[in-house]
Write a protein that holds these residues in place. Structure first.
Motif, short mmCIF file in Angstrom:
data_model
loop_
_atom_site.label_atom_id
_atom_site.label_comp_id
_atom_site.label_asym_id
_atom_site.label_seq_id
_atom_site.Cartn_x
_atom_site.Cartn_y
_atom_site.Cartn_z
N ALA A 70 0.83 -1.20 0.00
CA ALA A 70 0.00 0.00 0.00
C ALA A 70 0.86 1.25 0.00
O ALA A 70 0.59 2.22 -0.72
N VAL A 71 1.91 1.27 0.80
CA VAL A 71 2.81 2.43 0.84
C VAL A 71 3.52 2.59 -0.50
O VAL A 71 3.66 3.71 -1.02
N ALA A 72 3.93 1.49 -1.09
CA ALA A 72 4.67 1.55 -2.36
C ALA A 72 3.85 2.18 -3.47
O ALA A 72 4.40 2.81 -4.38
N TYR A 73 2.53 2.01 -3.42
CA TYR A 73 1.67 2.51 -4.49
C TYR A 73 0.97 3.82 -4.16
O TYR A 73 0.09 4.25 -4.90
N LEU A 74 1.36 4.47 -3.07
CA LEU A 74 0.81 5.79 -2.79
C LEU A 74 1.27 6.78 -3.85
O LEU A 74 2.36 6.65 -4.40
N PRO A 75 0.46 7.80 -4.13
CA PRO A 75 0.87 8.79 -5.14
C PRO A 75 2.12 9.53 -4.72
O PRO A 75 2.38 9.75 -3.54
N HIS A 76 2.89 9.93 -5.73
CA HIS A 76 4.06 10.75 -5.44
C HIS A 76 3.62 12.14 -5.01
O HIS A 76 2.62 12.68 -5.49
N ALA A 77 4.36 12.73 -4.09
CA ALA A 77 4.15 14.12 -3.69
C ALA A 77 5.48 14.68 -3.24
O ALA A 77 6.22 14.03 -2.49
N PRO A 78 5.83 15.89 -3.69
CA PRO A 78 7.10 16.47 -3.29
C PRO A 78 7.16 16.86 -1.82
O PRO A 78 8.25 17.07 -1.28
N ASN A 79 5.98 16.96 -1.16
CA ASN A 79 5.93 17.38 0.24
C ASN A 79 5.13 16.38 1.05
O ASN A 79 3.97 16.09 0.73
N VAL A 80 5.75 15.88 2.11
CA VAL A 80 5.13 14.85 2.95
C VAL A 80 5.03 15.37 4.38
O VAL A 80 6.01 15.84 4.95
N ILE A 81 3.84 15.26 4.94
CA ILE A 81 3.65 15.49 6.38
C ILE A 81 3.42 14.13 7.01
O ILE A 81 2.42 13.45 6.72
#
Length: 340
Positions: free
Chosen positions: A93-104
């Motif tokens: 599930a983590v591997a297929y999360l969308p890419h985002a330049p900013n992570v909280i």
């Protein structure tokens, strides 16, 4: 004036400051909030979206969680935040999360950790490694806790970021493990990271002040053995946490996030007694040390909280005395052995 309805409270918690709006104007890319359904996540994600809209910046704000509590995902969707139902302990599930330049990064386990130590370590120390592998090219602001410091003498003035760490109990130790994983990936992969050591955010539905106020309102004794504490209005904590994205660097940057003063449990209880017109029952005697953080670095580099302690005290008193909703999640700030 204090918030009087749940709608007013949610609006106030998610209202962006001018500094956050400026940040969202200049910060490139989407934002993904991991572990977004906890006590702070929904209002933080909504603030990020509101600030982006007010800055005129088009970006996706995505909130990831299992969303087990009814209504949380729907409320986020109504405010333009995209939701992703996901079990973050699922490697795929983590591997297929969308890419985002900013992570909280807000995922973690505290309450109920005693008796569930393996799960606590998996959530607090193993999961960060999965996230760092997936988002090693992103900027990450990761929530930690002031519990990693341990108790310090009152005259110490609160723990500073460079102080030695003495975590008490497996929850605090696992949180130090979380920090070390983020620090490792920041050093070895060059991932920009900010580590946010939060010391008691206060929403009117929960927080140390709410715990004390509820005791006074219910004519129950207030335990003062943990005699002092720090706290910060959750709206301010949301804003400062978002601002820490701009401070993310390699090696990781660390900051204490809390309010402007060291507060006395006894004096806060007495103030609630005055506001409620009730006698205050005190139990125990203050210990010479407590869990306290020095927030000077955050004031200099992120900004000073807008809501002052006396104002927050009055808001909490108004909310409790009018029967405002409670999350039913006591902070257990009285714990001196790190068991939660």
């Amino acid at each position: 004036m204090p918030p009087e309805t749940l709608e007013e409270l949610e609006e106030r918690l998610s209202r962006p400051t001018p500094a956050v709006i400026d940040l969202m104007h200049n910060l490139p890319g989407d934002i993904i909030v991991l572990g977004a359904a906890g006590k702070m996540g929904p209002s933080l994600a909504r603030m990020a979206k509101r600030a982006s809209d007010e800055a005129g910046t088009k970006r996706r704000v995505l909130a990831v969680s299992r969303f087990r509590e009814a209504g949380v995902a729907e409320a986020l969707l109504q405010h333009g935040v995209e939701v992703i139902g996901s079990d973050l302990l699922d490697t795929n599930a983590v591997a297929y999360l969308p890419h985002a330049p900013n992570v909280i990064y807000m995922a973690g386990m505290k309450f109920g950790s005693t008796g569930q130590e393996p799960m606590t370590w998996a959530m607090n120390a193993w999961l960060p490694g999965l996230v760092c592998e997936r988002y090693h090219r992103s900027r990450i602001a990761a929530f930690s806790t002031g519990n990693v410091y341990g108790l310090v003498p009152l005259e110490h003035g609160g723990s500073k970021e460079e102080d030695a760490l003495h975590p008490a109990g497996e929850y605090a130790m696992s949180c130090l493990g979380r920090e070390r994983i983020f620090q490792h990936f920041s050093q070895t992969r060059g991932t920009p990271v900010s580590l946010i050591r939060l010391n008691y955010a206060c929403d009117l539905r929960y927080g140390v002040m709410v715990d004390i106020a509820q005791k006074v309102w219910d004519d129950e004794p207030v335990d003062v053995r943990m005699g002092h504490f720090n706290t910060i209005w959750q709206g301010d904590a949301n804003a400062l946490a978002l601002l820490s994205l701009a401070k993310a660097q390699s090696p990781a940057w660390t900051v204490n996030l809390t309010g402007t003063a060291t507060l006395s449990v006894r004096e806060v209880a007495q103030r609630f007694g005055e506001l409620f017109g009730k006698a205050v029952q005190i139990e125990g005697k203050e210990a010479p040390d407590a869990l306290l953080s020095n927030p000077y670095r955050s004031f200099v580099e992120l900004g000073i909280p807008f809501v002052r302690d006396e104002e927050l005290t009055e808001w909490v008193a108004s909310w409790v005395s009018h029967g405002g909703e409670s999350l039913g999640k006591p902070t257990h700030f009285e714990s001196r052995d790190g068991r939660y």
